[in-house]
Design a protein around this motif. Structure first.
Motif, PDB file in Angstrom:
ATOM      1  N   ALA A 102      17.764  35.623  28.894  1.00  0.00           N
ATOM      2  CA  ALA A 102      19.023  35.878  29.344  1.00  0.00           C
ATOM      3  C   ALA A 102      19.441  36.086  30.857  1.00  0.00           C
ATOM      4  N   LEU A 103      18.235  35.756  31.491  1.00  0.00           N
ATOM      5  CA  LEU A 103      18.329  35.940  33.088  1.00  0.00           C
ATOM      6  C   LEU A 103      18.717  34.291  33.575  1.00  0.00           C
ATOM      7  N   SER A 104      19.358  34.296  34.443  1.00  0.00           N
ATOM      8  CA  SER A 104      19.846  32.988  35.446  1.00  0.00           C
ATOM      9  C   SER A 104      20.307  33.270  36.629  1.00  0.00           C
ATOM     10  N   ILE A 105      20.010  32.418  37.499  1.00  0.00           N
ATOM     11  CA  ILE A 105      20.392  32.655  39.050  1.00  0.00           C
ATOM     12  C   ILE A 105      21.921  32.666  39.099  1.00  0.00           C
ATOM     13  N   GLY A 106      22.589  31.901  38.371  1.00  0.00           N
ATOM     14  CA  GLY A 106      24.147  31.890  38.501  1.00  0.00           C
ATOM     15  C   GLY A 106      24.481  33.214  37.783  1.00  0.00           C
ATOM     16  N   ARG A 107      24.196  33.792  36.913  1.00  0.00           N
ATOM     17  CA  ARG A 107      24.600  34.924  36.135  1.00  0.00           C
ATOM     18  C   ARG A 107      24.194  36.110  37.348  1.00  0.00           C
ATOM     19  N   LEU A 108      23.147  36.142  37.814  1.00  0.00           N
ATOM     20  CA  LEU A 108      22.927  37.297  38.821  1.00  0.00           C
ATOM     21  C   LEU A 108      23.580  37.170  40.046  1.00  0.00           C
ATOM     22  N   ALA A 109      23.937  36.030  40.443  1.00  0.00           N
ATOM     23  CA  ALA A 109      24.598  35.905  41.638  1.00  0.00           C
ATOM     24  C   ALA A 109      25.906  36.288  41.364  1.00  0.00           C
ATOM     25  N   GLY A 110      26.639  35.764  40.509  1.00  0.00           N
ATOM     26  CA  GLY A 110      27.819  36.192  39.946  1.00  0.00           C
ATOM     27  C   GLY A 110      28.113  37.805  39.659  1.00  0.00           C
ATOM     28  N   GLU A 111      27.201  38.481  38.894  1.00  0.00           N
ATOM     29  CA  GLU A 111      27.303  39.937  38.712  1.00  0.00           C
ATOM     30  C   GLU A 111      27.013  40.638  39.835  1.00  0.00           C
ATOM     31  N   LEU A 112      26.221  40.028  41.222  1.00  0.00           N
ATOM     32  CA  LEU A 112      26.062  40.878  42.175  1.00  0.00           C
ATOM     33  C   LEU A 112      27.090  40.553  43.477  1.00  0.00           C
ATOM     34  N   GLU A 113      27.956  39.578  43.010  1.00  0.00           N
ATOM     35  CA  GLU A 113      28.685  38.840  44.143  1.00  0.00           C
ATOM     36  C   GLU A 113      27.860  38.410  45.326  1.00  0.00           C
ATOM     37  N   LEU A 114      26.718  37.591  45.100  1.00  0.00           N
ATOM     38  CA  LEU A 114      26.036  36.968  45.911  1.00  0.00           C
ATOM     39  C   LEU A 114      26.161  35.377  45.819  1.00  0.00           C
ATOM     40  N   SER A 115      25.817  34.826  46.943  1.00  0.00           N
ATOM     41  CA  SER A 115      25.792  33.197  46.908  1.00  0.00           C
ATOM     42  C   SER A 115      24.782  32.684  45.880  1.00  0.00           C
ATOM     43  N   LYS A 116      25.228  31.783  45.067  1.00  0.00           N
ATOM     44  CA  LYS A 116      24.048  31.238  43.965  1.00  0.00           C
ATOM     45  C   LYS A 116      23.062  30.789  44.899  1.00  0.00           C
ATOM     46  N   SER A 117      23.280  29.917  46.123  1.00  0.00           N
ATOM     47  CA  SER A 117      22.438  29.161  46.743  1.00  0.00           C
ATOM     48  C   SER A 117      21.428  30.109  47.262  1.00  0.00           C
ATOM     49  N   GLY A 118      22.073  31.210  47.759  1.00  0.00           N
ATOM     50  CA  GLY A 118      20.913  32.164  48.256  1.00  0.00           C
ATOM     51  C   GLY A 118      20.147  32.844  47.442  1.00  0.00           C
ATOM     52  N   VAL A 119      20.508  33.146  46.125  1.00  0.00           N
ATOM     53  CA  VAL A 119      19.757  33.517  45.272  1.00  0.00           C
ATOM     54  C   VAL A 119      18.791  32.471  44.696  1.00  0.00           C
ATOM     55  N   PHE A 120      19.212  31.231  44.521  1.00  0.00           N
ATOM     56  CA  PHE A 120      18.178  30.126  44.263  1.00  0.00           C
ATOM     57  C   PHE A 120      17.033  30.070  45.317  1.00  0.00           C
ATOM     58  N   ALA A 121      17.540  30.095  46.654  1.00  0.00           N
ATOM     59  CA  ALA A 121      16.591  29.933  47.857  1.00  0.00           C
ATOM     60  C   ALA A 121      15.542  31.178  47.741  1.00  0.00           C
ATOM     61  N   LEU A 122      15.571  32.308  47.179  1.00  0.00           N
ATOM     62  CA  LEU A 122      14.629  33.295  46.946  1.00  0.00           C
ATOM     63  C   LEU A 122      13.844  32.996  45.704  1.00  0.00           C
ATOM     64  N   PHE A 123      14.041  32.501  44.706  1.00  0.00           N
ATOM     65  CA  PHE A 123      13.254  32.132  43.637  1.00  0.00           C
ATOM     66  C   PHE A 123      13.041  30.788  43.157  1.00  0.00           C
ATOM     67  N   GLY A 124      13.845  29.799  43.139  1.00  0.00           N
ATOM     68  CA  GLY A 124      13.715  28.517  43.164  1.00  0.00           C
ATOM     69  C   GLY A 124      13.732  27.780  41.692  1.00  0.00           C
ATOM     70  N   SER A 125      13.520  28.853  40.558  1.00  0.00           N
ATOM     71  CA  SER A 125      13.489  28.136  39.331  1.00  0.00           C
ATOM     72  C   SER A 125      13.872  29.511  38.543  1.00  0.00           C
ATOM     73  N   LYS A 126      14.082  29.167  37.338  1.00  0.00           N
ATOM     74  CA  LYS A 126      14.284  30.232  36.141  1.00  0.00           C
ATOM     75  C   LYS A 126      12.831  30.936  36.037  1.00  0.00           C
ATOM     76  N   GLU A 127      11.984  29.953  36.047  1.00  0.00           N
ATOM     77  CA  GLU A 127      10.596  30.513  35.398  1.00  0.00           C
ATOM     78  C   GLU A 127      10.093  31.554  36.590  1.00  0.00           C
ATOM     79  N   GLU A 128      10.420  31.148  37.978  1.00  0.00           N
ATOM     80  CA  GLU A 128       9.754  31.960  39.023  1.00  0.00           C
ATOM     81  C   GLU A 128      10.623  33.448  38.812  1.00  0.00           C
ATOM     82  N   LEU A 129      12.040  33.174  38.539  1.00  0.00           N
ATOM     83  CA  LEU A 129      12.733  34.566  38.533  1.00  0.00           C
ATOM     84  C   LEU A 129      11.929  35.164  37.585  1.00  0.00           C
ATOM     85  N   GLN A 130      11.832  34.799  36.503  1.00  0.00           N
ATOM     86  CA  GLN A 130      11.157  35.577  35.291  1.00  0.00           C
ATOM     87  C   GLN A 130      10.182  36.426  35.773  1.00  0.00           C
TER      88      GLN A 130
END
Length: 203
Positions: free
Chosen positions: A32-60
């Motif tokens: 259920a995790l996605s960079i877009g969802r987390l960015a939206g729920e936390l009111e953060l930049s999607k590109s900024g969250v992506f830069a922290l993890f790079g992929s869904k697997e790395e986020l997991q």
């Protein structure tokens, strides 16, 4: 902003994202995790969250590692000041029951939830979960072996089998409590553990 300031901001954003990711995954699963969802729920930049993890697997994987740190802090570390063997084993069990009962994660035990999700899905996430599961089983088995050496268990007790039964009791209490929204399975778990292990020497 100085380099140090950017690093601090990045670390704080990472902690914020992983905190939310752990809460979501414990209820809905890592899928259920996605960079877009987390960015939206936390009111953060999607590109900024992506830069922290790079992929869904790395986020997991990062979420699993963050949950392991919480687990260590809540379940394992407080038991390490107890003597090895029965006292530490009981402390680990009581800490685990409290970790589940107080809903440190809203979905109960994080690893019970996501383990069921990934147990048949080969890959890096499953490998990380399996490694953590093996480490927990080994810790329980090690304390059982120490208890047996100190004559706190029968000499004929098979440590690996007993470790399996202890972990099974804990996980079933977690599952039944969640399913029925009922705390009584934790009391039943303690009764089962007393039958398996004898009296809690910490009492």
């Amino acid at each position: 902003m100085t380099t140090d300031g950017r690093v601090l901001k990045g670390n704080e954003t990472r902690r914020l994202v992983l905190g939310q990711a752990m809460r979501i995954a414990s209820v809905e699963g890592l899928a259920a995790l996605s960079i877009g969802r987390l960015a939206g729920e936390l009111e953060l930049s999607k590109s900024g969250v992506f830069a922290l993890f790079g992929s869904k697997e790395e986020l997991q994987l990062a979420t699993v590692r963050a949950a392991e740190r919480v687990y260590h802090d809540r379940v394992i570390a407080p038991a390490l000041d107890r003597p090895e063997g029965a006292a530490r084993l009981w402390a680990l069990a009581e800490n685990w029951l409290a970790y589940s009962r107080t809903r440190v994660f809203p979905g109960g035990c994080f690893f019970y939830a996501v383990g069921a999700e990934f147990d048949a899905q080969p890959g890096r996430v499953r490998d990380a979960l399996a490694e953590g599961s093996n480490a927990w089983h080994a810790l329980i088995a090690g304390q059982l072996a120490a208890a047996r050496a100190a004559d706190r268990l029968g000499a004929d007790e098979e440590v690996e089998q007993l470790a399996f039964e202890v972990v099974a009791v804990l996980e079933y209490a977690n599952a039944m409590s969640l399913l029925h929204d009922d705390a009584s399975p934790y009391d039943r778990a303690r009764t089962a553990l007393r039958r398996l292990l004898g009296a809690d020497p910490n009492d």
